[in-house]
Write an enzyme that holds these catalytic residues in place. Structure first.
Site, mmCIF file in Angstrom:
data_model
loop_
_atom_site.group_PDB
_atom_site.id
_atom_site.type_symbol
_atom_site.label_atom_id
_atom_site.label_comp_id
_atom_site.label_asym_id
_atom_site.label_seq_id
_atom_site.Cartn_x
_atom_site.Cartn_y
_atom_site.Cartn_z
ATOM 1 N N ASN A 1 114.894 40.182 -39.066
ATOM 2 C CA ASN A 1 116.094 39.508 -39.559
ATOM 3 C C ASN A 1 115.650 38.520 -40.626
ATOM 4 O O ASN A 1 114.811 37.665 -40.360
ATOM 5 C CB ASN A 1 116.797 38.775 -38.416
ATOM 6 C CG ASN A 1 117.886 37.821 -38.887
ATOM 7 O OD1 ASN A 1 118.123 36.789 -38.277
ATOM 8 N ND2 ASN A 1 118.567 38.145 -39.966
ATOM 9 N N GLY A 2 116.225 38.657 -41.800
ATOM 10 C CA GLY A 2 115.884 37.745 -42.889
ATOM 11 C C GLY A 2 115.766 38.500 -44.192
ATOM 12 O O GLY A 2 116.128 39.676 -44.280
ATOM 13 N N CYS B 1 122.742 33.268 -52.157
ATOM 14 C CA CYS B 1 121.748 33.182 -51.087
ATOM 15 C C CYS B 1 120.709 34.267 -51.334
ATOM 16 O O CYS B 1 121.061 35.412 -51.568
ATOM 17 C CB CYS B 1 122.388 33.405 -49.722
ATOM 18 S SG CYS B 1 121.141 33.443 -48.416
ATOM 19 N N GLY C 1 125.401 42.260 -37.544
ATOM 20 C CA GLY C 1 125.164 43.423 -38.389
ATOM 21 C C GLY C 1 125.966 44.596 -37.872
ATOM 22 O O GLY C 1 125.908 44.900 -36.686
ATOM 23 N N ASP D 1 139.638 27.566 -41.957
ATOM 24 C CA ASP D 1 138.652 28.654 -41.896
ATOM 25 C C ASP D 1 137.266 28.058 -42.071
ATOM 26 O O ASP D 1 137.113 26.921 -42.529
ATOM 27 C CB ASP D 1 138.930 29.713 -42.979
ATOM 28 C CG ASP D 1 138.300 31.067 -42.610
ATOM 29 O OD1 ASP D 1 137.633 31.173 -41.556
ATOM 30 O OD2 ASP D 1 138.500 32.029 -43.384
ATOM 31 N N ASP D 2 136.263 28.848 -41.705
ATOM 32 C CA ASP D 2 134.898 28.328 -41.792
ATOM 33 C C ASP D 2 134.415 28.255 -43.226
ATOM 34 O O ASP D 2 133.673 27.350 -43.600
ATOM 35 C CB ASP D 2 133.948 29.217 -40.978
ATOM 36 C CG ASP D 2 133.940 30.634 -41.515
ATOM 37 O OD1 ASP D 2 134.947 31.329 -41.338
ATOM 38 O OD2 ASP D 2 132.953 31.024 -42.155
ATOM 39 N N SER E 1 136.398 33.266 -36.979
ATOM 40 C CA SER E 1 135.381 32.260 -37.285
ATOM 41 C C SER E 1 135.938 30.853 -37.477
ATOM 42 O O SER E 1 135.197 29.886 -37.392
ATOM 43 C CB SER E 1 134.639 32.684 -38.533
ATOM 44 O OG SER E 1 135.594 32.995 -39.519
ATOM 45 N N CYS F 1 119.132 27.668 -41.670
ATOM 46 C CA CYS F 1 120.294 28.055 -42.487
ATOM 47 C C CYS F 1 121.566 27.425 -41.914
ATOM 48 O O CYS F 1 121.937 27.691 -40.770
ATOM 49 C CB CYS F 1 120.430 29.573 -42.482
ATOM 50 S SG CYS F 1 121.994 30.150 -43.146
ATOM 51 N N CYS G 1 121.513 40.443 -39.691
ATOM 52 C CA CYS G 1 120.824 41.301 -38.725
ATOM 53 C C CYS G 1 120.598 40.573 -37.409
ATOM 54 O O CYS G 1 120.419 39.357 -37.361
ATOM 55 C CB CYS G 1 119.468 41.800 -39.198
ATOM 56 S SG CYS G 1 119.559 42.831 -40.670
ATOM 57 N N TYR H 1 129.238 29.890 -39.851
ATOM 58 C CA TYR H 1 129.904 31.187 -39.765
ATOM 59 C C TYR H 1 129.168 32.248 -38.964
ATOM 60 O O TYR H 1 129.771 32.945 -38.157
ATOM 61 C CB TYR H 1 130.128 31.725 -41.191
ATOM 62 C CG TYR H 1 130.460 33.200 -41.265
ATOM 63 C CD1 TYR H 1 131.699 33.693 -40.835
ATOM 64 C CD2 TYR H 1 129.534 34.127 -41.754
ATOM 65 C CE1 TYR H 1 131.996 35.048 -40.897
ATOM 66 C CE2 TYR H 1 129.825 35.486 -41.820
ATOM 67 C CZ TYR H 1 131.057 35.939 -41.393
ATOM 68 O OH TYR H 1 131.355 37.276 -41.456
HETATM 69 O O1 LIG Z 1 136.171 34.359 -48.999
HETATM 70 P P1 LIG Z 1 135.779 35.640 -48.389
HETATM 71 O O2 LIG Z 1 134.901 36.448 -49.309
HETATM 72 O O3 LIG Z 1 136.924 36.422 -47.878
HETATM 73 O O4 LIG Z 1 134.801 35.354 -47.168
HETATM 74 C C1 LIG Z 1 135.023 34.370 -46.223
HETATM 75 C C2 LIG Z 1 135.669 34.923 -44.978
HETATM 76 O O5 LIG Z 1 134.838 35.959 -44.421
HETATM 77 C C3 LIG Z 1 134.482 35.611 -43.109
HETATM 78 O O6 LIG Z 1 135.328 36.164 -42.148
HETATM 79 P P2 LIG Z 1 135.131 37.612 -41.508
HETATM 80 O O7 LIG Z 1 136.418 38.290 -41.519
HETATM 81 O O8 LIG Z 1 134.018 38.345 -42.177
HETATM 82 O O9 LIG Z 1 134.597 37.381 -40.034
HETATM 83 P P3 LIG Z 1 135.252 36.682 -38.754
HETATM 84 O O10 LIG Z 1 136.134 37.698 -38.121
HETATM 85 O O11 LIG Z 1 134.082 36.358 -37.894
HETATM 86 O O12 LIG Z 1 135.986 35.492 -39.219
HETATM 87 C C4 LIG Z 1 134.608 34.114 -43.076
HETATM 88 O O13 LIG Z 1 134.865 33.673 -41.767
HETATM 89 C C5 LIG Z 1 135.804 33.845 -43.947
HETATM 90 O O14 LIG Z 1 136.992 34.039 -43.220
HETATM 91 N N1 LIG Z 2 120.151 40.826 -42.946
HETATM 92 C C1 LIG Z 2 118.955 41.095 -42.521
HETATM 93 O O1 LIG Z 2 118.344 40.347 -41.786
HETATM 94 C C2 LIG Z 2 118.407 42.395 -43.041
HETATM 95 C C3 LIG Z 2 116.923 42.609 -42.868
HETATM 96 C C4 LIG Z 2 116.338 43.364 -44.038
HETATM 97 N N2 LIG Z 2 116.215 42.472 -45.185
HETATM 98 C C5 LIG Z 2 117.190 44.576 -44.383
HETATM 99 O O2 LIG Z 2 117.915 44.533 -45.348
HETATM 100 O O3 LIG Z 2 117.153 45.537 -43.670
HETATM 101 S S1 SF4 Z 3 121.169 29.703 -49.190
HETATM 102 FE FE1 SF4 Z 3 121.275 31.303 -47.607
HETATM 103 S S2 SF4 Z 3 119.827 30.582 -46.054
HETATM 104 FE FE2 SF4 Z 3 120.322 28.824 -47.323
HETATM 105 S S3 SF4 Z 3 122.084 27.850 -46.309
HETATM 106 FE FE3 SF4 Z 3 122.911 29.257 -47.835
HETATM 107 S S4 SF4 Z 3 123.289 31.121 -46.646
HETATM 108 FE FE4 SF4 Z 3 121.853 29.907 -45.456
HETATM 109 MG MG LIG Z 4 136.594 34.665 -41.043
#
Ligand SMILES: O=P(O)(O)OC[C@H]1O[C@H](OP(=O)(O)OP(=O)(O)O)[C@H](O)[C@@H]1O
Ligand SMILES: NC(=O)CC[C@H](N)C(=O)O
Ligand code: SF4
Ligand SMILES: [Mg+2]
Length: 473
Positions: free
Chosen positions: A102-103, A384, A28, A347-348, A285, A238, A2, A244
């Site tokens: 957000n959270g 998470c 989001g 990739d990230d 990413s 985080c 979010c 990412y």
């Molecule tokens: O292993 P997975 O479940 O596929 O998730 C990981 C992928 O999802 C995200 O990309 P995404 O396409 O959501 O966003 P981006 O366009 O910002 O890279 C992230 O950067 C990885 O590429």
């Molecule tokens: N990802 C978020 O920060 C979402 C905020 C809130 N937990 C919702 O689900 O609406």
């Molecule tokens: S557990 Fe959630 S809040 Fe903590 S580093 Fe992983 S993604 Fe971020």
């Molecule tokens: Mg990606």
């Protein structure tokens, strides 16, 4: 995740909020909303979809007022239904109020039950509405926003960066561990508080600073006021914001996200060098990480995949079927760069493995000889609970598996994830100030059934005698 924003201006704030939300769209994609106040009336508009789909010029024109909030949602608690679209608005003690969050709270059920037992009615299924109730409950007693936020910090467990509109004032606070980002900027004729600094840039404003973990700030026509409500023994930013979630051009808690990613990419080469013809990112990413890998290895950086610029983020889509279909449309190979080449693809992160398996197959079908996968996060082993939609171990490809098994699972020639140590180095903060829960299985706060290394929080004693004025003043 979010994205949230709160703005105070001299004239109408709906268009600045719209641009700020546009800059935060990556946080989001499920819904968007804006609420404004013009001195007499609260205006609101929200709906499912992207910011550009939910608002048009006529709608923005109708949203009058010099103070307001905005939200883009990525659901974590509460389904994807109309009632759950933020900001939430209400009238309380004669004032118009609104909240955006957000959270993710980890004690939503408990608090909700407690309020319901007292006869409280809820109109959404989100954790955010629970926060609104904790605030209202305390305001009812003391009328002071500081006490209401103190009550939040004592009672809420989990992550929360919140903006709260009380007519002509916007309050903003961040949980004592600072899990989610929140920053303050100065605009030409007012102030903005928002999830990431790119939203300040979008308004041609100046980033003032981050909201401190445990701090409450208030922006109004009088300016910016602040009070520290709680102090923790350590924070828990985080790490996924850096890896990412955040935009690469954002500065979060004093670090330019792009630089963190580049350093991670450099470390990836030092940890797992390989001979190859080119280094290629998984857009978007993986781009900054890949530039770092290319810099430290000297292997040319060349795009092997082009992203359809009209596709959003696939990871934050709600169902696995949506995600799989989207990856196919999203990434297309540049065959001339790939054929008969040995490629390092960066990739990230690998979460469920949807993206990496698909792209490795795309590259091999396009004639790549070898595809070495390098990943800018350590293996994600645990869920998470704090705002990223990775709820169970079962769906995580690296949970309970060895590197070799994951490598086989995604069909890579070789696979390396950056180490936790190099990740911490790249962020440049002590490990005690970071959340590494999904990587190490040890969380910064108590979560049922999980291991924790909790931070301890001290609260300012008593009630308030500070420079933020009374709620009903
Ligand atoms: O292993 P997975 O479940 O596929 O998730 C990981 C992928 O999802 C995200 O990309 P995404 O396409 O959501 O966003 P981006 O366009 O910002 O890279 C992230 O950067 C990885 O590429
Ligand atoms: N990802 C978020 O920060 C979402 C905020 C809130 N937990 C919702 O689900 O609406
Ligand atoms: S557990 Fe959630 S809040 Fe903590 S580093 Fe992983 S993604 Fe971020
Ligand atoms: Mg990606």
């Amino acid at each position: 995740m979010c994205g949230i924003v709160g703005i105070i201006g001299a004239g109408d704030v709906s268009i600045p909020i719209y641009y700020a939300l546009y800059a935060l769209q990556h946080r989001g994609q499920e819904s968007a909303g804006i609420t404004t106040f013009d001195g007499k009336t609260l205006f609101k508009h929200k709906g499912p979809g992207l910011v550009a789909e939910v608002f048009d010029e006529d709608i923005l024109h109708e949203l009058k007022g010099f103070s307001g909030l905005g939200h883009v949602r990525y659901p974590t608690t509460g389904e994807k239904i109309a009632e759950n679209i933020q900001p939430f608005t209400f009238r309380f003690m004669g004032r118009f109020c609104a909240i955006a969050h957000n959270g993710n709270l980890t004690n939503t059920e408990k608090l909700r039950e407690e309020f319901e037992k007292r006869g409280q009615i809820f109109s959404t299924t989100t954790d955010t509405e629970v926060i609104g109730n904790v605030i209202a409950d305390e305001l009812r007693k003391s009328g002071r926003m500081e006490d209401a936020v103190l009550a939040c910090m004592k009672r809420l467990e989990g992550s929360y960066s919140v903006v709260f509109l009380s007519e002509d004032k916007v309050y903003a606070f961040r949980d004592p561990l600072g899990i989610r980002p929140l920053c303050i900027g100065k605009t030409k004729d007012g102030y903005i508080v928002c999830s990431e600094s790119v939203a300040v840039d979008a308004l041609n404003g100046t980033l003032i600073r981050d909201v401190r973990p445990g701090e409450l700030v208030c922006i109004s026509k009088k300016g910016l006021e602040s009070v520290q409500i709680a102090e923790s023994s350590g924070h828990a930013h985080c790490v996924f914001e850096y890896i990412y979630f955040a935009r690469a051009d954002s500065v979060i808690d004093g670090r330019l996200v792009y630089d963190v990613r580049r350093k991670i990419g450099q470390a990836l080469y030092l940890e797992a060098p390989v001979k190859a013809d080119l280094v290629s990112p998984v857009p978007d990413s993986g781009i900054a990480h890949a530039t770092g890998y290319s810099e430290s290895s000297g292997i040319p950086y060349r795009e092997g995949l082009i992203k359809n610029r009209y596709m959003g983020r696939t990871f934050i889509m709600p169902t696995q079927e949506d995600r799989e279909n989207a990856v196919r449309i999203k990434l297309n190979p540049v065959k001339g760069h790939i054929k008969d080449k040995s490629i390092v693809i960066v990739d990230d992160s690998i979460v469920r493995g949807t993206t990496s398996k698909r792209i490795i197959n795309i590259l091999k079908d396009a004639g790549a000889e070898e595809v070495h996968m390098r990943v800018g996060s350590p293996p994600i082993k645990a869920p998470c609970y704090l705002g990223v939609d990775m709820p169970t171990r079962e769906e995580l490809i690296a949970s309970g598996k060895s590197n070799e098994e994951v490598k086989e699972g995604i069909d890579a020639t070789s696979l390396h994830h950056v180490s936790v140590e190099s990740l911490i180095d790249a962020i440049g903060m002590p490990a005690d100030d970071l959340c590494l829960g999904c990587l190490t299985g040890v969380y910064p706060l108590w979560i049922k059934g999980e291991k924790a290394c909790p931070r301890y929080t001290d609260f300012i004693k008593g009630s308030y005698q500070t420079n933020i004025k009374e709620f009903d003043e």
